[in-house]
Design an enzyme around this catalytic site. Structure first.
Site, PDB file in Angstrom:
ATOM      1  N   LEU A  12     -21.007   6.186  -9.196  1.00 46.28           N
ATOM      2  CA  LEU A  12     -20.976   5.978 -10.639  1.00 46.28           C
ATOM      3  C   LEU A  12     -22.140   5.092 -11.051  1.00 46.28           C
ATOM      4  O   LEU A  12     -22.519   4.173 -10.331  1.00 46.28           O
ATOM      5  CB  LEU A  12     -19.653   5.327 -11.031  1.00 46.28           C
ATOM      6  CG  LEU A  12     -18.408   6.196 -10.789  1.00 46.28           C
ATOM      7  CD1 LEU A  12     -17.150   5.385 -11.025  1.00 46.28           C
ATOM      8  CD2 LEU A  12     -18.425   7.420 -11.670  1.00 46.28           C
ATOM      9  N   CYS A  13     -22.684   5.372 -12.219  1.00 46.55           N
ATOM     10  CA  CYS A  13     -23.799   4.573 -12.723  1.00 46.55           C
ATOM     11  C   CYS A  13     -23.383   3.105 -12.813  1.00 46.55           C
ATOM     12  O   CYS A  13     -22.252   2.824 -13.190  1.00 46.55           O
ATOM     13  CB  CYS A  13     -24.245   5.082 -14.088  1.00 46.55           C
ATOM     14  SG  CYS A  13     -25.206   6.603 -13.939  1.00 46.55           S
ATOM     15  N   PRO A  14     -24.243   2.177 -12.441  1.00 46.79           N
ATOM     16  CA  PRO A  14     -25.673   2.380 -12.189  1.00 46.79           C
ATOM     17  C   PRO A  14     -26.051   2.698 -10.746  1.00 46.79           C
ATOM     18  O   PRO A  14     -27.233   2.673 -10.409  1.00 46.79           O
ATOM     19  CB  PRO A  14     -26.266   1.029 -12.575  1.00 46.79           C
ATOM     20  CG  PRO A  14     -25.220   0.048 -12.142  1.00 46.79           C
ATOM     21  CD  PRO A  14     -23.893   0.731 -12.403  1.00 46.79           C
TER      22      PRO A  14
END
Lengths: 78, 330
Positions: A12-14
């Site tokens: 998942l970002c970042p």
């Protein structure tokens, strides 16, 4: 010029940006990197990161399951 | 953003550092939940860096951060948020970074009195001292209320052009933002860390108790952000996807857990974390049926898949003891 692939699925970002940043450090200007992930956030974050750091987004899309960004490493490498 | 702009206005080259601890809110929730789809998925630190025209370095500190969370010298805030230790840790990391990358000093957006734990007049010197940054740490927004730092004493920056903001009000910052021409900025007042969230903190403590230790992997803390967490017994809990987005996310973890889903009716994917008995599996299947469209039926087919090739279909009556279920929510 080389083309490499980064598997950022399940991240998942970042984290996809962090992995991209780390991978680009190992590449040369003109090299291409294909980032494949499952977080739609990377479609916005990686192009922003590229603009900030002088890299060029060549392709941006989805195959219906994964999200894919292809970038070309710029001269202003981090 | 304002602290950076203040220093950039003096002609000084600034680059940003964003530390990723594993508990940062933005991005994750936006990416997972269907109801968040309408919201912009921008990463605020990247967005701010672009607005300011500066480089941003996002640094993975997940492993090093564990000790901060598990053993905070200065304790926790209202929940499991070790804010003061966290700030000391990050400024220390920034100090190491500037030494390795040829930068001269560190700036932060801290303001005296802004936050109850980590931004009090008494705690700001603690951050500077215990991080080792000492007077290389400049707080441009409240610098005039603090002793001059080395960059100010040496004339690298003009102290007169720094600010003297104090207190919890964000009005001075909003006026400053307007003066700089910023019409859009990240919403202030925290909320960017899951550790300041009551429900998340409860799930974290529950996980530590169930595991019998406080060590964790990134996947452990990621999963605490997703789904309803239900613990019917000390030795197992269920993670029930709340929508399709969470279901898709949990699909990625099926190989690591026992998973359950309804075959006869539409319903959520459920992961089981623990070591259940046959009786526990029946209960888990019954709870899985409760969250599907067959909840009012007499019987629902539930498929149970193990971590390896094991799979089994059972017929269950959907769980109906709502009060009991509420008690099991973490």
């Amino acid at each position: 010029m080389s083309r490499e692939t980064l598997n950022a699925r399940r991240l998942l970002c970042p984290l996809p940006v962090i992995r991209t940043q780390d991978k680009v450090k190992q590449l040369m200007p003109g090299d291409q990197l294909e980032v494949i992930g499952t977080d739609p956030g990377l479609m916005q974050d990686i192009p922003t990161w590229c603009r900030i750091n002088g890299h060029k987004v060549l392709e941006l899309g989805s195959d219906g399951h994964d999200y894919i960004v292809v970038l070309e490493v710029g001269a202003l490498k981090q | 953003m304002l602290a950076t702009k203040t220093i950039m206005e003096q002609g000084i080259h600034v680059e940003g550092i964003n530390f990723f601890t594993g508990f940062c809110v933005e991005g994750h929730t936006h990416a997972i939940r269907d109801k968040e789809k309408a919201k912009a998925k921008r990463n605020n630190s990247l967005w701010v860096a672009e607005q300011l025209g500066i480089k941003l370095h996002i640094i993975d500190v997940i492993d090093d951060y564990k000790n901060v969370l598990i053993n905070p010298k200065h304790g926790y805030g209202a929940y499991m948020n070790p804010c003061l230790d966290c700030k000391i840790f990050m400024v220390n990391k920034a100090k190491q970074w500037i030494a390795e990358n040829g930068f001269d000093f560190i700036i932060t957006g801290e303001v005296i009195g802004q936050r109850p734990m980590s931004q009090r007049k008494a705690t700001l010197p603690i951050v500077a001292r215990e991080s080792g940054a000492d007077d290389l740490l400049v707080r441009p927004l409240c610098a005039k209320n603090l002793p001059p730092t080395l960059p100010e004493r040496e004339g690298w920056i003009d102290r007169e052009k720094l600010h003297a903001i104090t207190g919890r009000s964000r009005k001075p910052q909003m006026e400053m933002a307007e003066g700089f021409g910023f019409s859009d900025y990240a919403q202030p007042a925290g909320g960017c860390c899951f550790l300041t969230d009551k429900n998340y903190s409860a799930k974290l403590v529950d996980m530590w108790q169930a595991h019998g230790h406080k060590d964790y992997q990134l996947d452990d803390v990621m999963l605490l952000k997703v789904g309803r967490h239900i613990r019917p017994a000390a030795h197992f809990k269920l993670i029930v996807a709340r929508d399709e987005g969470e279901g898709r996310f949990l699909q990625g973890y099926k190989k690591d857990f026992i998973s359950l889903f309804s075959r006869s009716h539409a319903g959520p994917l459920v992961l089981l974390d623990g070591n259940p008995s046959a009786e526990d599996l029946y209960l888990a299947a019954s709870i899985t049926a409760r969250y599907g469209q067959g909840r009012y039926m007499d019987q629902v087919e539930i498929m149970i898949k193990g971590k390896e090739d094991f799979e089994r279909m059972i017929l269950v009556k959907p769980f109906a003891a709502e009060d009991q279920l509420q008690e099991w929510y973490i």
